[in-house]
Write a protein that holds these residues in place. Structure first.
Motif, PDB file in Angstrom:
ATOM      1  N   LYS A 193     -10.118   0.723   0.566  1.00 32.96           N
ATOM      2  CA  LYS A 193      -9.277  -0.413   0.929  1.00 32.96           C
ATOM      3  C   LYS A 193      -7.796  -0.031   0.953  1.00 32.96           C
ATOM      4  O   LYS A 193      -7.046  -0.453   1.830  1.00 32.96           O
ATOM      5  CB  LYS A 193      -9.498  -1.526  -0.096  1.00 32.96           C
ATOM      6  CG  LYS A 193      -9.651  -2.884   0.512  1.00 32.96           C
ATOM      7  CD  LYS A 193     -10.010  -3.858  -0.588  1.00 32.96           C
ATOM      8  CE  LYS A 193      -9.780  -5.283  -0.185  1.00 32.96           C
ATOM      9  NZ  LYS A 193     -10.028  -6.178  -1.318  1.00 32.96           N
ATOM     10  N   LEU A 196      -7.221   1.951   4.053  1.00 33.45           N
ATOM     11  CA  LEU A 196      -7.433   1.099   5.227  1.00 33.45           C
ATOM     12  C   LEU A 196      -6.194   0.264   5.527  1.00 33.45           C
ATOM     13  O   LEU A 196      -5.837   0.049   6.675  1.00 33.45           O
ATOM     14  CB  LEU A 196      -8.623   0.166   5.000  1.00 33.45           C
ATOM     15  CG  LEU A 196      -9.986   0.685   5.442  1.00 33.45           C
ATOM     16  CD1 LEU A 196     -11.078  -0.267   4.995  1.00 33.45           C
ATOM     17  CD2 LEU A 196     -10.051   0.876   6.960  1.00 33.45           C
ATOM     18  N   ARG A 197      -5.549  -0.199   4.465  1.00 32.78           N
ATOM     19  CA  ARG A 197      -4.366  -1.033   4.645  1.00 32.78           C
ATOM     20  C   ARG A 197      -3.282  -0.280   5.423  1.00 32.78           C
ATOM     21  O   ARG A 197      -2.600  -0.839   6.265  1.00 32.78           O
ATOM     22  CB  ARG A 197      -3.833  -1.503   3.293  1.00 32.78           C
ATOM     23  CG  ARG A 197      -2.955  -2.732   3.420  1.00 32.78           C
ATOM     24  CD  ARG A 197      -2.639  -3.336   2.060  1.00 32.78           C
ATOM     25  NE  ARG A 197      -3.816  -3.614   1.279  1.00 32.78           N
ATOM     26  CZ  ARG A 197      -3.991  -3.235   0.007  1.00 32.78           C
ATOM     27  NH1 ARG A 197      -3.045  -2.563  -0.611  1.00 32.78           N
ATOM     28  NH2 ARG A 197      -5.085  -3.538  -0.635  1.00 32.78           N
ATOM     29  N   PHE A 199      -3.706   2.198   7.675  1.00 32.11           N
ATOM     30  CA  PHE A 199      -4.075   2.298   9.087  1.00 32.11           C
ATOM     31  C   PHE A 199      -3.933   0.940   9.771  1.00 32.11           C
ATOM     32  O   PHE A 199      -3.514   0.839  10.915  1.00 32.11           O
ATOM     33  CB  PHE A 199      -5.509   2.814   9.229  1.00 32.11           C
ATOM     34  CG  PHE A 199      -5.621   4.298   8.994  1.00 32.11           C
ATOM     35  CD1 PHE A 199      -5.032   5.198   9.872  1.00 32.11           C
ATOM     36  CD2 PHE A 199      -6.301   4.800   7.891  1.00 32.11           C
ATOM     37  CE1 PHE A 199      -5.123   6.561   9.662  1.00 32.11           C
ATOM     38  CE2 PHE A 199      -6.396   6.169   7.679  1.00 32.11           C
ATOM     39  CZ  PHE A 199      -5.813   7.055   8.568  1.00 32.11           C
ATOM     40  N   HIS A 200      -4.288  -0.096   9.035  1.00 28.24           N
ATOM     41  CA  HIS A 200      -4.190  -1.438   9.575  1.00 28.24           C
ATOM     42  C   HIS A 200      -2.733  -1.806   9.881  1.00 28.24           C
ATOM     43  O   HIS A 200      -2.421  -2.319  10.950  1.00 28.24           O
ATOM     44  CB  HIS A 200      -4.803  -2.428   8.584  1.00 28.24           C
ATOM     45  CG  HIS A 200      -4.767  -3.836   9.072  1.00 28.24           C
ATOM     46  ND1 HIS A 200      -5.705  -4.331   9.956  1.00 28.24           N
ATOM     47  CD2 HIS A 200      -3.893  -4.844   8.841  1.00 28.24           C
ATOM     48  CE1 HIS A 200      -5.398  -5.579  10.225  1.00 28.24           C
ATOM     49  NE2 HIS A 200      -4.309  -5.920   9.568  1.00 28.24           N
ATOM     50  N   ASP A 201      -1.828  -1.503   8.926  1.00 22.95           N
ATOM     51  CA  ASP A 201      -0.401  -1.809   9.104  1.00 22.95           C
ATOM     52  C   ASP A 201       0.178  -1.081  10.318  1.00 22.95           C
ATOM     53  O   ASP A 201       1.085  -1.581  10.979  1.00 22.95           O
ATOM     54  CB  ASP A 201       0.406  -1.394   7.864  1.00 22.95           C
ATOM     55  CG  ASP A 201       0.141  -2.313   6.681  1.00 22.95           C
ATOM     56  OD1 ASP A 201      -0.548  -3.337   6.878  1.00 22.95           O
ATOM     57  OD2 ASP A 201       0.595  -1.999   5.562  1.00 22.95           O
ATOM     58  N   GLY A 203      -1.378  -0.151  13.027  1.00 23.36           N
ATOM     59  CA  GLY A 203      -1.936  -0.628  14.307  1.00 23.36           C
ATOM     60  C   GLY A 203      -2.806   0.410  14.998  1.00 23.36           C
ATOM     61  O   GLY A 203      -2.647   1.607  14.797  1.00 23.36           O
ATOM     62  N   LYS A 204      -3.710  -0.088  15.818  1.00 18.43           N
ATOM     63  CA  LYS A 204      -4.699   0.782  16.460  1.00 18.43           C
ATOM     64  C   LYS A 204      -4.076   1.822  17.410  1.00 18.43           C
ATOM     65  O   LYS A 204      -4.432   3.000  17.346  1.00 18.43           O
ATOM     66  CB  LYS A 204      -5.719  -0.072  17.213  1.00 18.43           C
ATOM     67  CG  LYS A 204      -7.038   0.632  17.347  1.00 18.43           C
ATOM     68  CD  LYS A 204      -8.110  -0.270  17.905  1.00 18.43           C
ATOM     69  CE  LYS A 204      -9.369   0.554  18.129  1.00 18.43           C
ATOM     70  NZ  LYS A 204     -10.368  -0.170  18.895  1.00 18.43           N
ATOM     71  N   CYS A 207      -2.782   4.716  15.478  1.00 19.44           N
ATOM     72  CA  CYS A 207      -3.850   5.543  14.895  1.00 19.44           C
ATOM     73  C   CYS A 207      -4.451   6.465  15.947  1.00 19.44           C
ATOM     74  O   CYS A 207      -4.827   7.597  15.662  1.00 19.44           O
ATOM     75  CB  CYS A 207      -4.952   4.673  14.308  1.00 19.44           C
ATOM     76  SG  CYS A 207      -4.393   3.641  12.958  1.00 19.44           S
ATOM     77  N   LYS A 228     -11.131   5.479  11.256  1.00 21.71           N
ATOM     78  CA  LYS A 228      -9.889   5.010  11.876  1.00 21.71           C
ATOM     79  C   LYS A 228      -9.187   6.039  12.752  1.00 21.71           C
ATOM     80  O   LYS A 228      -8.336   5.678  13.571  1.00 21.71           O
ATOM     81  CB  LYS A 228      -8.917   4.534  10.777  1.00 21.71           C
ATOM     82  CG  LYS A 228      -9.355   3.263  10.106  1.00 21.71           C
ATOM     83  CD  LYS A 228      -9.197   2.095  11.054  1.00 21.71           C
ATOM     84  CE  LYS A 228      -9.821   0.839  10.495  1.00 21.71           C
ATOM     85  NZ  LYS A 228      -9.734  -0.278  11.441  1.00 21.71           N
TER      86      LYS A 228
END
Ligand SMILES: [Zn+2]
Length: 415
Positions: A193, A196-197, A199-201, A203-204, A207, A228
């Motif tokens: 988690k 993941l945060r 990579f999420h912050d 943006g796709k 990444c 990711k």
């Protein structure tokens, strides 16, 4: 020359005038009154646009950069505006920042010094408190994170760092390509988690532009990276693999040394820890002699040491094919050693062979010590007695020292 002349030179604000400075607090302060210029406009703090004045509030004090080690304080009677868009709001003054008692210049001044000295030293030298210094640093970091450009990042390193007492971990992500090796992210814990945060912050699309990801063998990280940034070449950091082998060797040496002592043998293994761990080229003369002596014995530690040394050859291959051939040969030999910690290491190697061989595909891009060097800096920050009471504070300190963040522009540089 008057103080106001200097102030008008380094920090002039169009719609305000500096009044006559005077002594305050038993000549321990210089107080500089500020007044709005007659036809100057008040700015709404909500929308940053001019608005008519509504009323006046009490007088506020703003700490400015000290002069000759004497505190300098701006005195200003704040106004409220009646803004068409925002309603009745306090005005925005160009030297201040919201409700903070520090002027913008003083805040930047403290934050800049806080990069060179510990926060309590900064507070002591410039006559303020640790909390004020923290606020100043935090503000600079927030500005930096908001204004930084991470678009050119194509290679990152992910690593876990232990901090504090017990098993607290931080997840760190660094930029590894380009000239600057900088910290991109700090997360609390080392779970999937946490990473993941990050990579999420980002943006796709961001990444997807990653070409290389370097990490250790921590399973949750491996999983997240595969999910990711599957297009990137995932490399296991050489430093972490070598560290695992060294741990195995240390374990064998320590338990054998205990056994020998118990059985009353002369202490052949005494003071050999670093003889075994260090690169042979870096040994002192004394350590070299000790090692030469110990290698004559038929000991488990000696067998483990020789295996560790022969593992180094692996990194010297340039073709992944032959590197893989050597690795398998080495693993077979290591299994025959019947040394449990070494056999465990072989298991790790066999599980991660593919990622280990990626190192050869990317070797031109990275030196093996990229992540290691940054980790050492992180440890310096976490160990320094800043009085880090919480993760939030530690995070701010790490970004401040390792983030290479852009800083707000100033009209005059005090330091
Ligand atoms: Zn407004």
């Amino acid at each position: 020359m008057l103080i106001t002349t200097v102030l008008n030179h380094i920090e002039k604000h169009k719609s305000f005038v500096y009044g006559k400075p005077r002594w305050g607090k038993g000549r321990k302060q210089i107080e500089v009154p500020i007044a709005p210029r007659k036809n100057g406009q008040a700015i709404c703090s909500g929308c940053q646009l001019p608005a008519p004045v509504y009323d006046r509030l009490g007088r506020r004090r703003f700490n400015y950069v000290p002069l000759w080690n004497i505190a300098v304080v701006f005195l200003y009677t704040m106004r409220r505006v009646n803004c068409q868009r925002c309603g009745v709001k306090v005005e925005k003054v160009p030297w201040g920042r919201g409700k903070s008692p520090l002027t913008r210049s003083y805040s930047i001044f403290l934050a800049t010094w806080a990069r060179r000295l510990s926060w309590s030293e900064v507070a002591g030298i410039f006559g303020t408190t640790w909390n004020r210094v923290f606020d100043a640093v935090k503000e600079m970091v927030e500005y930096g994170l908001e204004h930084r450009d991470i678009s050119g990042v194509t290679a990152i390193g992910v690593d876990e760092v232990q901090h504090g007492k017990g098993h607290s971990y931080l997840t760190m992500v660094y930029q590894l390509n380009g000239k600057t090796r900088r910290l991109l992210y700090v997360g609390q814990g080392r779970t999937a988690k946490t990473l993941l945060r990050f990579f999420h912050d980002c943006g796709k699309p961001w990444c997807l532009q990653l070409q290389f990801v370097c990490s250790d063998m921590w399973k949750p990280y491996l999983k997240v990276i595969a999910k990711k940034a599957s297009q990137a070449l995932h490399i296991l950091d050489r430093y972490h693999i070598v560290a695992k082998l060294n741990t195995a060797l240390s374990e064998i040496r320590a338990s054998e040394a205990r056994k020998l002592r118990r059985e009353g043998y002369e202490e052949v293994l005494k003071h050999t820890k670093y003889c075994f761990l260090k690169n042979p080229r870096n040994l002192t003369v004394k350590q070299k002699l000790k090692l030469k002596d110990v290698l004559k014995y038929d000991l488990k530690s000696v067998r483990a040491y020789l295996l560790k040394e022969s593992f180094q050859v692996f990194w010297q291959y340039s073709s992944p094919y032959w590197a893989s051939w050597y690795l398998r040969k080495w693993c077979a030999r290591a299994m025959r050693s019947k040394l449990d910690p070494i056999k465990k290491f072989v298991g790790t190697v066999r599980n991660h062979e593919e990622l280990m061989l990626n190192w050869f595909k990317a070797r031109k891009q990275f030196s093996s010590g990229a992540v290691e060097g940054l980790n050492r800096k992180v440890n310096l920050v976490t160990r320094k007695s800043y009085g880090f009471r919480s993760f939030e504070v530690l995070k701010v300190a790490l970004y401040h020292t390792l983030g290479h963040l852009p800083e707000p522009e100033v009209a005059h540089r005090f330091c």
